[in-house]
Design a protein around this motif. Structure first.
Motif, PDB file in Angstrom:
ATOM      1  N   TRP A 230       0.837  -1.200   0.000  1.00 15.91           N
ATOM      2  CA  TRP A 230       0.000   0.000   0.000  1.00 15.91           C
ATOM      3  C   TRP A 230       0.870   1.247   0.000  1.00 15.91           C
ATOM      4  O   TRP A 230       1.841   1.352   0.754  1.00 15.91           O
ATOM      5  N   ALA A 231       0.514   2.216  -0.854  1.00 13.82           N
ATOM      6  CA  ALA A 231       1.301   3.444  -0.980  1.00 13.82           C
ATOM      7  C   ALA A 231       0.370   4.639  -1.147  1.00 13.82           C
ATOM      8  O   ALA A 231      -0.782   4.501  -1.588  1.00 13.82           O
ATOM      9  N   GLU A 232       0.907   5.808  -0.822  1.00 11.78           N
ATOM     10  CA  GLU A 232       0.121   7.031  -0.976  1.00 11.78           C
ATOM     11  C   GLU A 232       1.039   8.230  -1.199  1.00 11.78           C
ATOM     12  O   GLU A 232       2.040   8.400  -0.501  1.00 11.78           O
ATOM     13  N   LEU A 233       0.667   9.057  -2.178  1.00 12.01           N
ATOM     14  CA  LEU A 233       1.293  10.355  -2.404  1.00 12.01           C
ATOM     15  C   LEU A 233       0.162  11.369  -2.484  1.00 12.01           C
ATOM     16  O   LEU A 233      -0.738  11.250  -3.312  1.00 12.01           O
ATOM     17  N   GLY A 234       0.208  12.368  -1.588  1.00 13.52           N
ATOM     18  CA  GLY A 234      -0.894  13.297  -1.468  1.00 13.52           C
ATOM     19  C   GLY A 234      -0.949  14.340  -2.571  1.00 13.52           C
ATOM     20  O   GLY A 234       0.015  14.542  -3.327  1.00 13.52           O
ATOM     21  N   VAL A 235      -2.087  15.032  -2.647  1.00 18.75           N
ATOM     22  CA  VAL A 235      -2.297  16.071  -3.667  1.00 18.75           C
ATOM     23  C   VAL A 235      -1.289  17.203  -3.490  1.00 18.75           C
ATOM     24  O   VAL A 235      -0.663  17.661  -4.456  1.00 18.75           O
ATOM     25  N   LEU A 236      -1.119  17.671  -2.264  1.00 14.65           N
ATOM     26  CA  LEU A 236      -0.192  18.776  -2.013  1.00 14.65           C
ATOM     27  C   LEU A 236       1.226  18.391  -2.395  1.00 14.65           C
ATOM     28  O   LEU A 236       1.950  19.163  -3.044  1.00 14.65           O
ATOM     29  N   GLU A 237       1.637  17.183  -2.010  1.00 14.02           N
ATOM     30  CA  GLU A 237       2.992  16.735  -2.296  1.00 14.02           C
ATOM     31  C   GLU A 237       3.225  16.596  -3.797  1.00 14.02           C
ATOM     32  O   GLU A 237       4.290  16.989  -4.315  1.00 14.02           O
ATOM     33  N   ALA A 238       2.245  16.068  -4.516  1.00 15.34           N
ATOM     34  CA  ALA A 238       2.373  15.954  -5.973  1.00 15.34           C
ATOM     35  C   ALA A 238       2.479  17.327  -6.622  1.00 15.34           C
ATOM     36  O   ALA A 238       3.275  17.538  -7.550  1.00 15.34           O
ATOM     37  N   THR A 239       1.703  18.278  -6.132  1.00 20.01           N
ATOM     38  CA  THR A 239       1.756  19.640  -6.670  1.00 20.01           C
ATOM     39  C   THR A 239       3.128  20.258  -6.453  1.00 20.01           C
ATOM     40  O   THR A 239       3.705  20.875  -7.361  1.00 20.01           O
ATOM     41  N   VAL A 240       3.675  20.097  -5.248  1.00 18.17           N
ATOM     42  CA  VAL A 240       5.004  20.633  -4.936  1.00 18.17           C
ATOM     43  C   VAL A 240       6.059  20.012  -5.851  1.00 18.17           C
ATOM     44  O   VAL A 240       6.930  20.714  -6.387  1.00 18.17           O
ATOM     45  N   LEU A 241       5.989  18.710  -6.054  1.00 15.06           N
ATOM     46  CA  LEU A 241       6.996  18.031  -6.866  1.00 15.06           C
ATOM     47  C   LEU A 241       6.896  18.426  -8.337  1.00 15.06           C
ATOM     48  O   LEU A 241       7.923  18.630  -9.008  1.00 15.06           O
ATOM     49  N   ASN A 242       5.697  18.551  -8.853  1.00 20.67           N
ATOM     50  CA  ASN A 242       5.541  18.973 -10.254  1.00 20.67           C
ATOM     51  C   ASN A 242       6.056  20.393 -10.460  1.00 20.67           C
ATOM     52  O   ASN A 242       6.717  20.685 -11.473  1.00 20.67           O
ATOM     53  N   LYS A 243       5.783  21.276  -9.518  1.00 24.21           N
ATOM     54  CA  LYS A 243       6.296  22.646  -9.621  1.00 24.21           C
ATOM     55  C   LYS A 243       7.819  22.636  -9.577  1.00 24.21           C
ATOM     56  O   LYS A 243       8.484  23.355 -10.339  1.00 24.21           O
ATOM     57  N   HIS A 244       8.359  21.811  -8.719  1.00 20.48           N
ATOM     58  CA  HIS A 244       9.813  21.704  -8.594  1.00 20.48           C
ATOM     59  C   HIS A 244      10.439  21.229  -9.908  1.00 20.48           C
ATOM     60  O   HIS A 244      11.437  21.781 -10.370  1.00 20.48           O
TER      61      HIS A 244
END
Length: 342
Positions: A230-244
């Motif tokens: 089981w894994a999870e990547l949150g909406v906020l974290e994905a947004t930060v990484l894409n911006k980066h």
């Protein structure tokens, strides 16, 4: 590719039985892919080895005291189980070993008196058991269980310090039966110096399961199958990484579990939120889209983790680096030293 290409002989004395103290004094082999070379450093130097535009992705899973040791009530025989997960109806799925052949309806007593009823036998040593308590599983495990060290560390026997040391400093999401070991080297001082350089971190979760210790037993690596975790990547974290990424920054995965989260979440080239099970198996030929660099430990021969590292760094370079690590007496596996692949 043949599984034998990922085999090597490791002297037993190089398998770390205890962690170094402080955590950041472990050694760090730095692999530079573009230059096809390596250098020997210490983990405490990590902030100076990364760029100010880097961002770390950490797996914040927390190891639960999942090892259960007790006795069969009917025979007095020794019984051992490994908690795998809690089920909605109040039962647990466990992996159990014992002499003899337990039957459904039998009870075992573990830890400081917790009684478990064996309700249904599954495949490959799995059982559905019911604890005689209404308390939450993690509370019961905290009192009656032990840290499930891998078998190559003291044959899995817990020492008093393991409850603290076999966890990352940022572990916050209970659910793993093994630690994401690349994160074990971080100290508060390392995080402070990373922050001073402007290097941020984001957290994701992958609950490490038993499959992490399962060797590849087939002749060809592409015939191997991973167990889902089981894994999870949150909406906020994905947004930060894409911006980066859009600003040209590198994403550094802390551990193979973080690498699998990132690659599971970026099959379209964009990192997207994800929650669910992943059985993604990364092997040579994979085009990495979610990460640019990897921090990892030294892995077991014939393991999917070693295959993943080779998928990123190249089979020949990893083979040569592991031979160098053995010559230089690096410490291997969970409590061992680290490798940074840039």
């Amino acid at each position: 590719m043949q599984t034998s290409e990922f085999d090597f002989t490791l002297p037993g004395e190089l398998i770390a039985q205890h962690p170094v103290e402080p955590r950041d004094q472990s050694r760090l082999m730095v692999i530079r892919r573009n230059e096809q070379r390596w250098e020997h450093r210490t983990f405490a130097e990590l902030p100076d080895l990364l760029e100010a535009s880097d961002i770390l992705v950490r797996n914040n899973t927390r190891v639960v005291p999942a090892r259960l040791i007790g006795l069969r009530e009917a025979t007095g025989g020794r019984w051992e189980g490994l908690f795998l997960r809690a089920l909605p109806e109040g039962t647990w799925e466990i992996l159990a070993t014992t002499r003899g052949r337990p039957v459904e309806g039998e009870r075992v007593v573990v830890g400081d008196g917790l009684k478990l009823t064996l309700e249904a036998r599954g495949e490959a040593g799995r059982w559905i058991v019911r604890p005689e308590s209404d308390e939450a599983a993690h509370d019961l495990l905290g009192r009656h269980g032990q840290i499930p060290l891998p078998p190559y560390i003291r044959k899995g026997r817990e020492d008093p310090g393991d409850r603290l040391r076999y966890q990352t400093l940022y572990a916050s999401a209970p659910g793993a039966v093994a630690a994401p070991t690349a994160g074990l080297h971080f100290t508060d001082d390392v995080f402070r110096r990373l922050a001073e350089r402007g290097i941020a971190s984001v957290d994701a979760t992958l609950h490490v399961g038993l499959g992490t210790f399962r060797p590849i037993e087939v002749e060809r690596i592409d015939e191997h199958r991973l167990h889902a975790e089981w894994a999870e990547l949150g909406v906020l974290e994905a947004t930060v990484l894409n911006k980066h990424k859009s600003q040209g920054g590198r994403i550094v995965a802390v551990g193979t579990t973080s690498a699998r989260i990132l690659e599971t979440s970026s099959t379209t080239g964009t990192i997207r939120p994800f929650s669910g099970e992943t059985a993604l198996y990364l092997r040579p030929g994979h085009v990495f889209q979610g990460l640019d660099a990897l921090l990892t430990n030294f892995h077991l021969p014939r393991s999917s983790l070693l295959v993943l590292v080779a998928a990123l760094a190249g089979v020949d370079l990893v083979r040569a680096a592991y031979a160098e690590a053995i010559r230089e007496r690096y410490r291997f596996y969970s409590y061992g030293d680290a490798m940074l692949i840039l």
